[in-house]
Design an enzyme around this catalytic site. Structure first.
Site, PDB file in Angstrom:
ATOM      1  CG  ASN A   7      -1.919   1.122   1.254  1.00  0.00           C
ATOM      2  OD1 ASN A   7      -1.814   2.076   0.500  1.00  0.00           O
ATOM      3  ND2 ASN A   7      -2.888   1.030   2.142  1.00  0.00           N
ATOM      4  NE  ARG A  94      -4.867   3.239  -1.454  1.00  0.00           N
ATOM      5  CZ  ARG A  94      -4.542   4.440  -1.002  1.00  0.00           C
ATOM      6  NH1 ARG A  94      -3.341   4.665  -0.518  1.00  0.00           N
ATOM      7  NH2 ARG A  94      -5.422   5.423  -1.039  1.00  0.00           N
ATOM      8  CG  HIS A 183     -10.051   7.296   0.901  1.00  0.00           C
ATOM      9  ND1 HIS A 183     -10.377   8.615   1.162  1.00  0.00           N
ATOM     10  CD2 HIS A 183      -8.700   7.243   0.904  1.00  0.00           C
ATOM     11  CE1 HIS A 183      -9.279   9.323   1.317  1.00  0.00           C
ATOM     12  NE2 HIS A 183      -8.244   8.516   1.157  1.00  0.00           N
ATOM     13  CG  LEU A 210     -12.475  11.988   9.072  1.00  0.00           C
ATOM     14  CD1 LEU A 210     -12.936  12.604  10.395  1.00  0.00           C
ATOM     15  CD2 LEU A 210     -12.759  12.939   7.913  1.00  0.00           C
ATOM     16  NE  ARG A 242      -5.083  14.913  -2.204  1.00  0.00           N
ATOM     17  CZ  ARG A 242      -5.213  13.644  -1.849  1.00  0.00           C
ATOM     18  NH1 ARG A 242      -6.291  13.246  -1.190  1.00  0.00           N
ATOM     19  NH2 ARG A 242      -4.289  12.765  -2.143  1.00  0.00           N
ATOM     20  N   GLY A 333     -10.037   9.842  12.161  1.00  0.00           N
ATOM     21  CA  GLY A 333     -11.325   9.299  12.568  1.00  0.00           C
ATOM     22  C   GLY A 333     -11.231   8.358  13.751  1.00  0.00           C
ATOM     23  CG  ASN A 335      -5.702   7.276  16.228  1.00  0.00           C
ATOM     24  OD1 ASN A 335      -5.724   6.379  17.058  1.00  0.00           O
ATOM     25  ND2 ASN A 335      -5.284   7.083  14.987  1.00  0.00           N
TER      26      ASN A 335
END
Length: 398
Positions: A7, A94, A183, A210, A242, A333, A335
Protein backbone atom coordinates in the site's frame (compact mmCIF):
# COMPACT_ATOMS: atom_id res chain seq x y z
CA UNK A 1 -1.32 -19.02 0.55
CA UNK A 2 1.19 -16.21 1.26
CA UNK A 3 -0.08 -12.86 0.01
CA UNK A 4 2.06 -9.76 0.40
CA UNK A 5 0.10 -6.52 0.32
CA UNK A 6 1.76 -3.28 -0.74
CA UNK A 7 0.00 0.00 0.00
CA UNK A 8 2.13 2.85 -1.30
CA UNK A 9 1.56 6.54 -0.72
CA UNK A 10 3.34 9.56 -2.12
CA UNK A 11 6.19 9.30 0.43
CA UNK A 12 5.41 6.07 2.27
CA UNK A 13 5.01 2.35 1.74
CA UNK A 14 2.98 0.12 4.04
CA UNK A 15 3.09 -3.65 3.73
CA UNK A 16 1.59 -6.71 5.39
CA UNK A 17 2.11 -10.41 4.79
CA UNK A 18 -0.92 -12.68 5.22
CA UNK A 19 -1.10 -16.46 5.27
CA UNK A 20 -4.58 -16.53 3.81
CA UNK A 21 -7.32 -17.21 4.71
CA UNK A 22 -6.12 -16.20 8.21
CA UNK A 23 -7.00 -12.59 9.03
CA UNK A 24 -4.10 -11.86 11.39
CA UNK A 25 -0.96 -10.80 9.51
CA UNK A 26 2.31 -12.70 9.78
CA UNK A 27 4.17 -9.41 9.71
CA UNK A 28 3.64 -5.77 8.87
CA UNK A 29 5.81 -2.79 8.20
CA UNK A 30 6.06 0.84 7.27
CA UNK A 31 8.62 2.69 5.17
CA UNK A 32 8.26 6.39 5.96
CA UNK A 33 9.64 9.67 4.60
CA UNK A 34 10.73 8.20 1.25
CA UNK A 35 12.79 10.76 -0.63
CA UNK A 36 12.90 12.96 2.49
CA UNK A 37 15.56 13.29 5.18
CA UNK A 38 14.82 11.12 8.20
CA UNK A 39 13.70 8.02 6.25
CA UNK A 40 13.09 4.87 8.29
CA UNK A 41 11.61 1.37 8.14
CA UNK A 42 9.72 -0.33 10.95
CA UNK A 43 9.22 -4.08 10.55
CA UNK A 44 7.00 -6.02 12.97
CA UNK A 45 6.52 -9.78 13.24
CA UNK A 46 3.64 -11.44 15.13
CA UNK A 47 4.51 -14.79 16.76
CA UNK A 48 2.67 -16.78 19.41
CA UNK A 49 0.62 -13.78 20.48
CA UNK A 50 3.70 -11.58 20.82
CA UNK A 51 4.94 -8.66 18.73
CA UNK A 52 8.60 -8.29 17.77
CA UNK A 53 9.82 -5.15 16.01
CA UNK A 54 12.96 -3.87 14.38
CA UNK A 55 13.54 -0.33 13.15
CA UNK A 56 16.17 0.86 10.69
CA UNK A 57 16.95 4.44 9.64
CA UNK A 58 18.86 5.87 6.72
CA UNK A 59 17.96 7.83 3.61
CA UNK A 60 15.67 5.95 1.20
CA UNK A 61 15.70 7.71 -2.16
CA UNK A 62 12.64 6.14 -3.80
CA UNK A 63 9.97 3.45 -3.49
CA UNK A 64 12.04 0.93 -5.45
CA UNK A 65 14.87 1.18 -2.95
CA UNK A 66 12.38 0.95 -0.09
CA UNK A 67 10.80 -2.24 -1.47
CA UNK A 68 14.22 -3.87 -1.88
CA UNK A 69 14.96 -3.17 1.79
CA UNK A 70 11.58 -4.65 2.70
CA UNK A 71 12.56 -7.88 0.89
CA UNK A 72 15.75 -8.04 2.94
CA UNK A 73 13.74 -7.72 6.15
CA UNK A 74 11.31 -10.42 5.00
CA UNK A 75 14.03 -12.93 4.12
CA UNK A 76 17.32 -12.15 5.89
CA UNK A 77 16.73 -10.12 9.05
CA UNK A 78 16.48 -11.28 12.64
CA UNK A 79 12.72 -11.39 12.13
CA UNK A 80 12.60 -13.01 8.69
CA UNK A 81 9.28 -14.69 7.83
CA UNK A 82 10.00 -16.29 4.44
CA UNK A 83 13.00 -18.10 2.98
CA UNK A 84 12.93 -16.50 -0.46
CA UNK A 85 10.74 -14.39 -2.76
CA UNK A 86 9.40 -17.66 -4.23
CA UNK A 87 7.45 -18.23 -0.99
CA UNK A 88 5.09 -15.40 -1.98
CA UNK A 89 2.08 -16.63 -4.00
CA UNK A 90 0.71 -13.19 -4.83
CA UNK A 91 1.48 -9.52 -4.34
CA UNK A 92 -1.59 -7.34 -3.88
CA UNK A 93 -1.14 -3.69 -4.86
CA UNK A 94 -3.35 -0.84 -3.81
CA UNK A 95 -3.84 1.30 -6.91
CA UNK A 96 -5.66 4.57 -6.35
CA UNK A 97 -7.32 5.21 -9.71
CA UNK A 98 -8.84 2.55 -11.93
CA UNK A 99 -11.17 4.70 -13.97
CA UNK A 100 -14.21 2.88 -15.35
CA UNK A 101 -12.13 -0.08 -16.48
CA UNK A 102 -11.80 -1.90 -13.16
CA UNK A 103 -14.55 -2.93 -10.77
CA UNK A 104 -12.68 -5.48 -8.67
CA UNK A 105 -9.34 -7.17 -7.98
CA UNK A 106 -7.51 -7.63 -11.29
CA UNK A 107 -4.53 -9.73 -12.40
CA UNK A 108 -1.88 -7.32 -13.64
CA UNK A 109 -0.95 -7.70 -17.30
CA UNK A 110 0.82 -5.37 -19.71
CA UNK A 111 -2.59 -4.07 -20.80
CA UNK A 112 -3.63 -3.39 -17.18
CA UNK A 113 -0.37 -1.50 -16.64
CA UNK A 114 -1.09 0.61 -19.73
CA UNK A 115 -4.51 1.52 -18.30
CA UNK A 116 -2.97 2.45 -14.91
CA UNK A 117 -0.41 4.60 -16.72
CA UNK A 118 -3.14 6.39 -18.69
CA UNK A 119 -4.67 7.49 -15.40
CA UNK A 120 -1.51 9.13 -14.01
CA UNK A 121 -2.93 12.60 -14.59
CA UNK A 122 -6.05 11.81 -12.53
CA UNK A 123 -4.11 10.72 -9.42
CA UNK A 124 -0.68 12.33 -9.85
CA UNK A 125 0.41 11.79 -6.24
CA UNK A 126 -0.40 8.08 -6.21
CA UNK A 127 -0.80 6.23 -9.52
CA UNK A 128 2.82 6.81 -10.67
CA UNK A 129 4.08 5.50 -7.32
CA UNK A 130 1.67 2.53 -7.44
CA UNK A 131 2.92 1.75 -10.96
CA UNK A 132 6.57 1.92 -9.88
CA UNK A 133 5.93 -0.50 -7.01
CA UNK A 134 4.26 -2.93 -9.42
CA UNK A 135 7.33 -2.86 -11.67
CA UNK A 136 9.73 -3.38 -8.76
CA UNK A 137 7.56 -6.20 -7.34
CA UNK A 138 7.49 -7.93 -10.75
CA UNK A 139 11.29 -7.96 -10.72
CA UNK A 140 11.54 -8.93 -7.05
CA UNK A 141 8.80 -11.57 -6.74
CA UNK A 142 9.23 -13.13 -10.17
CA UNK A 143 7.00 -16.16 -9.66
CA UNK A 144 4.20 -14.38 -7.76
CA UNK A 145 0.92 -13.24 -9.27
CA UNK A 146 0.71 -9.44 -9.29
CA UNK A 147 -2.82 -8.22 -8.50
CA UNK A 148 -4.23 -4.68 -8.43
CA UNK A 149 -7.03 -3.62 -6.10
CA UNK A 150 -8.39 -0.20 -7.04
CA UNK A 151 -9.62 2.52 -4.68
CA UNK A 152 -12.22 3.51 -7.26
CA UNK A 153 -13.72 0.03 -7.72
CA UNK A 154 -16.14 0.12 -4.75
CA UNK A 155 -17.74 3.30 -6.10
CA UNK A 156 -18.57 1.83 -9.52
CA UNK A 157 -22.06 1.16 -8.12
CA UNK A 158 -22.86 4.90 -8.07
CA UNK A 159 -26.01 5.64 -10.10
CA UNK A 160 -25.61 7.86 -13.14
CA UNK A 161 -27.35 10.77 -11.40
CA UNK A 162 -24.55 10.70 -8.80
CA UNK A 163 -21.51 10.14 -11.01
CA UNK A 164 -22.32 12.45 -13.94
CA UNK A 165 -21.34 16.13 -13.91
CA UNK A 166 -23.72 18.75 -15.33
CA UNK A 167 -21.60 19.39 -18.43
CA UNK A 168 -22.23 18.25 -22.02
CA UNK A 169 -22.28 14.48 -22.48
CA UNK A 170 -19.44 14.67 -25.00
CA UNK A 171 -16.95 15.28 -22.15
CA UNK A 172 -18.04 12.07 -20.46
CA UNK A 173 -18.04 10.03 -23.67
CA UNK A 174 -14.77 11.43 -25.03
CA UNK A 175 -12.76 12.20 -21.88
CA UNK A 176 -14.45 9.95 -19.24
CA UNK A 177 -15.10 12.96 -17.02
CA UNK A 178 -17.28 11.72 -14.17
CA UNK A 179 -17.19 11.05 -10.42
CA UNK A 180 -14.97 8.07 -9.58
CA UNK A 181 -14.51 8.32 -5.81
CA UNK A 182 -11.60 7.04 -3.74
CA UNK A 183 -10.73 5.27 -0.47
CA UNK A 184 -13.03 2.55 -1.78
CA UNK A 185 -11.07 -0.27 -0.14
CA UNK A 186 -11.45 1.42 3.24
CA UNK A 187 -15.12 2.32 2.80
CA UNK A 188 -15.88 -1.24 1.66
CA UNK A 189 -14.11 -2.84 4.61
CA UNK A 190 -15.59 -0.68 7.38
CA UNK A 191 -19.10 -0.70 5.93
CA UNK A 192 -19.06 -4.51 5.79
CA UNK A 193 -17.95 -4.58 9.42
CA UNK A 194 -20.77 -2.17 10.30
CA UNK A 195 -23.38 -4.28 8.50
CA UNK A 196 -22.27 -7.33 10.51
CA UNK A 197 -22.41 -5.28 13.72
CA UNK A 198 -25.88 -3.94 12.93
CA UNK A 199 -26.95 -7.43 11.81
CA UNK A 200 -29.03 -6.00 8.99
CA UNK A 201 -28.39 -6.34 5.27
CA UNK A 202 -30.80 -3.49 4.43
CA UNK A 203 -28.84 -0.61 5.87
CA UNK A 204 -28.16 3.09 5.40
CA UNK A 205 -24.60 3.96 6.41
CA UNK A 206 -22.39 7.03 6.14
CA UNK A 207 -18.69 6.16 6.17
CA UNK A 208 -16.27 8.95 7.17
CA UNK A 209 -12.61 8.27 6.30
CA UNK A 210 -10.40 10.93 7.90
CA UNK A 211 -6.66 10.67 7.28
CA UNK A 212 -4.27 12.90 5.37
CA UNK A 213 -6.76 12.33 2.58
CA UNK A 214 -10.41 12.53 3.61
CA UNK A 215 -13.60 11.27 2.02
CA UNK A 216 -17.13 10.19 2.83
CA UNK A 217 -19.48 7.68 1.25
CA UNK A 218 -23.22 7.10 1.37
CA UNK A 219 -23.66 3.32 1.43
CA UNK A 220 -27.06 1.68 0.96
CA UNK A 221 -27.41 -2.08 1.45
CA UNK A 222 -23.64 -2.46 1.18
CA UNK A 223 -23.28 -0.49 -2.07
CA UNK A 224 -21.80 2.96 -2.52
CA UNK A 225 -24.41 5.35 -3.96
CA UNK A 226 -22.55 8.65 -3.47
CA UNK A 227 -19.11 9.79 -2.37
CA UNK A 228 -17.37 13.10 -1.68
CA UNK A 229 -14.27 12.70 -3.85
CA UNK A 230 -14.91 13.01 -7.56
CA UNK A 231 -12.97 12.94 -10.82
CA UNK A 232 -9.76 13.07 -8.79
CA UNK A 233 -9.03 12.85 -5.06
CA UNK A 234 -9.22 16.62 -4.55
CA UNK A 235 -12.90 17.41 -4.07
CA UNK A 236 -15.16 17.14 -1.03
CA UNK A 237 -13.79 17.42 2.48
CA UNK A 238 -10.93 19.59 3.71
CA UNK A 239 -7.81 17.39 3.97
CA UNK A 240 -4.20 17.49 5.13
CA UNK A 241 -2.90 19.50 2.16
CA UNK A 242 -5.87 19.44 -0.25
CA UNK A 243 -8.48 22.18 -0.32
CA UNK A 244 -11.50 19.97 -0.91
CA UNK A 245 -14.45 21.68 -2.61
CA UNK A 246 -13.58 25.11 -3.99
CA UNK A 247 -15.48 27.35 -6.41
CA UNK A 248 -13.81 26.97 -9.87
CA UNK A 249 -14.18 30.76 -10.21
CA UNK A 250 -11.28 31.07 -7.74
CA UNK A 251 -9.05 29.18 -10.18
CA UNK A 252 -10.15 31.34 -13.14
CA UNK A 253 -9.63 34.50 -11.08
CA UNK A 254 -6.06 33.59 -10.07
CA UNK A 255 -5.18 32.68 -13.65
CA UNK A 256 -6.63 35.85 -15.12
CA UNK A 257 -5.65 38.43 -12.52
CA UNK A 258 -2.52 36.99 -10.88
CA UNK A 259 -0.96 35.06 -13.74
CA UNK A 260 -0.99 31.68 -12.01
CA UNK A 261 0.05 28.73 -14.18
CA UNK A 262 -1.71 25.37 -14.13
CA UNK A 263 1.23 23.84 -12.23
CA UNK A 264 1.08 26.59 -9.60
CA UNK A 265 -2.66 26.15 -9.18
CA UNK A 266 -2.33 22.37 -8.91
CA UNK A 267 0.34 22.80 -6.25
CA UNK A 268 -1.84 25.32 -4.40
CA UNK A 269 -4.97 23.18 -4.11
CA UNK A 270 -3.25 19.78 -3.79
CA UNK A 271 -0.18 20.47 -1.66
CA UNK A 272 -0.49 23.88 0.04
CA UNK A 273 -4.11 23.98 1.20
CA UNK A 274 -6.31 22.11 3.69
CA UNK A 275 -5.08 21.91 7.27
CA UNK A 276 -1.62 23.03 6.13
CA UNK A 277 -2.86 26.13 4.33
CA UNK A 278 -5.31 27.26 6.99
CA UNK A 279 -3.77 25.98 10.21
CA UNK A 280 -0.06 25.77 9.47
CA UNK A 281 0.44 21.97 9.45
CA UNK A 282 -0.98 18.99 7.56
CA UNK A 283 -0.74 16.85 10.72
CA UNK A 284 -3.78 16.97 13.00
CA UNK A 285 -1.54 16.38 16.04
CA UNK A 286 0.40 19.56 15.25
CA UNK A 287 -2.87 21.47 14.81
CA UNK A 288 -4.05 20.25 18.22
CA UNK A 289 -0.78 21.45 19.78
CA UNK A 290 -1.23 24.88 18.18
CA UNK A 291 -4.82 24.90 19.42
CA UNK A 292 -3.65 24.34 23.00
CA UNK A 293 -1.48 27.44 22.58
CA UNK A 294 -4.51 29.48 21.50
CA UNK A 295 -3.43 29.77 17.86
CA UNK A 296 -6.29 31.44 15.96
CA UNK A 297 -5.41 29.81 12.62
CA UNK A 298 -5.53 26.35 14.20
CA UNK A 299 -8.92 27.11 15.76
CA UNK A 300 -10.30 28.15 12.37
CA UNK A 301 -8.78 25.10 10.64
CA UNK A 302 -10.55 22.70 13.02
CA UNK A 303 -13.86 24.52 12.66
CA UNK A 304 -13.65 24.36 8.86
CA UNK A 305 -12.66 20.68 8.98
CA UNK A 306 -15.62 19.65 11.17
CA UNK A 307 -18.08 21.92 9.35
CA UNK A 308 -17.41 20.28 5.97
CA UNK A 309 -18.04 16.82 7.45
CA UNK A 310 -21.32 17.93 9.04
CA UNK A 311 -22.50 19.33 5.70
CA UNK A 312 -21.92 16.01 3.98
CA UNK A 313 -23.67 14.10 6.76
CA UNK A 314 -26.75 16.24 6.13
CA UNK A 315 -26.51 15.75 2.37
CA UNK A 316 -26.09 11.99 2.63
CA UNK A 317 -28.92 11.67 5.13
CA UNK A 318 -31.09 13.14 2.38
CA UNK A 319 -29.62 10.88 -0.33
CA UNK A 320 -30.14 7.78 1.83
CA UNK A 321 -33.52 8.92 3.16
CA UNK A 322 -32.35 8.22 6.71
CA UNK A 323 -29.32 6.86 8.56
CA UNK A 324 -28.77 3.66 10.50
CA UNK A 325 -25.13 4.35 11.36
CA UNK A 326 -22.21 6.68 10.78
CA UNK A 327 -18.66 5.35 10.84
CA UNK A 328 -15.46 7.14 11.81
CA UNK A 329 -12.29 5.52 10.48
CA UNK A 330 -8.65 6.10 9.45
CA UNK A 331 -5.97 8.08 11.32
CA UNK A 332 -7.99 11.10 12.45
CA UNK A 333 -11.33 9.30 12.57
CA UNK A 334 -9.98 6.59 14.87
CA UNK A 335 -7.66 8.66 17.05
CA UNK A 336 -9.14 12.14 17.48
CA UNK A 337 -12.02 12.03 19.97
CA UNK A 338 -12.28 15.83 19.91
CA UNK A 339 -12.94 15.84 16.17
CA UNK A 340 -15.56 13.11 16.51
CA UNK A 341 -17.28 15.21 19.17
CA UNK A 342 -17.11 18.38 17.05
CA UNK A 343 -18.68 16.56 14.10
CA UNK A 344 -21.50 14.96 16.12
CA UNK A 345 -22.43 18.08 18.10
CA UNK A 346 -25.83 19.55 17.15
CA UNK A 347 -26.87 16.65 14.94
CA UNK A 348 -29.57 15.44 17.32
CA UNK A 349 -32.22 16.49 14.74
CA UNK A 350 -30.93 13.55 12.68
CA UNK A 351 -31.02 11.24 15.69
CA UNK A 352 -27.23 11.40 16.14
CA UNK A 353 -26.30 11.67 19.82
CA UNK A 354 -22.77 11.05 21.07
CA UNK A 355 -21.89 9.54 24.44
CA UNK A 356 -18.92 11.71 25.56
CA UNK A 357 -17.55 9.10 27.97
CA UNK A 358 -17.66 6.28 25.40
CA UNK A 359 -16.08 8.59 22.84
CA UNK A 360 -13.12 9.43 25.07
CA UNK A 361 -12.75 5.82 26.23
CA UNK A 362 -12.35 4.45 22.68
CA UNK A 363 -9.22 2.27 22.50
CA UNK A 364 -8.84 0.87 19.01
CA UNK A 365 -11.44 -1.76 18.17
CA UNK A 366 -14.94 -1.65 16.72
CA UNK A 367 -17.08 0.24 19.23
CA UNK A 368 -20.33 2.16 19.56
CA UNK A 369 -19.84 5.66 20.98
CA UNK A 370 -23.45 6.83 20.69
CA UNK A 371 -25.72 7.47 23.66
CA UNK A 372 -28.32 4.87 24.66
CA UNK A 373 -31.09 7.13 23.32
CA UNK A 374 -29.41 7.85 19.95
CA UNK A 375 -31.49 6.68 16.99
CA UNK A 376 -28.34 6.41 14.88
CA UNK A 377 -25.38 4.20 15.78
CA UNK A 378 -22.07 6.08 15.91
CA UNK A 379 -19.31 3.56 15.24
CA UNK A 380 -15.54 3.83 15.32
CA UNK A 381 -14.11 1.05 13.16
CA UNK A 382 -10.36 0.68 12.54
CA UNK A 383 -9.88 0.42 8.82
CA UNK A 384 -7.83 -2.48 7.50
CA UNK A 385 -7.16 -1.76 3.86
CA UNK A 386 -4.30 -4.25 3.70
CA UNK A 387 -6.45 -7.17 4.85
CA UNK A 388 -9.24 -6.12 2.48
CA UNK A 389 -6.75 -6.15 -0.39
CA UNK A 390 -5.45 -9.59 0.65
CA UNK A 391 -9.03 -10.85 0.99
CA UNK A 392 -9.91 -9.68 -2.53
CA UNK A 393 -6.69 -11.19 -3.96
CA UNK A 394 -7.40 -14.51 -2.24
CA UNK A 395 -10.95 -14.51 -3.60
CA UNK A 396 -9.68 -13.87 -7.12
CA UNK A 397 -7.09 -16.68 -6.99
CA UNK A 398 -9.31 -19.11 -5.10
Amino acid sequence: MNILVINSGSSSLKYQLFKMPEKAPVCSGLVERIGIEGSFIKHTVYRNGEKHSIEESGFIANHGEGLKQVLTLLTQSEYAVINSPDDITAVGHRVVHGGEHFTGATLITDEVKKQIKKLFSLAPLHNPVNYKCIEVAEQTFVNAKQIAVFDTAFHQTLPEKAYRYAIPEWYYKKHSIRVYGFHGTSHKYVSEQAIKWLNQENSKIISIHLGNGCSMAAIKDGKSIDTSMGFGPLSGLMMGTRSGDIDPSVIFHLMEHSGYTLDQLSTLVNKQSGLLGVGGSSDMRDIRKLLSEGNAAAILALKLYAYRIKKFIGAYAAVLNGIDAIIFTAGVGENDSNMREAVCTELDYLGIELDPDQNIAYKGELKEINSASSKVKILVIPTNEEYEIAHQCYGLLD
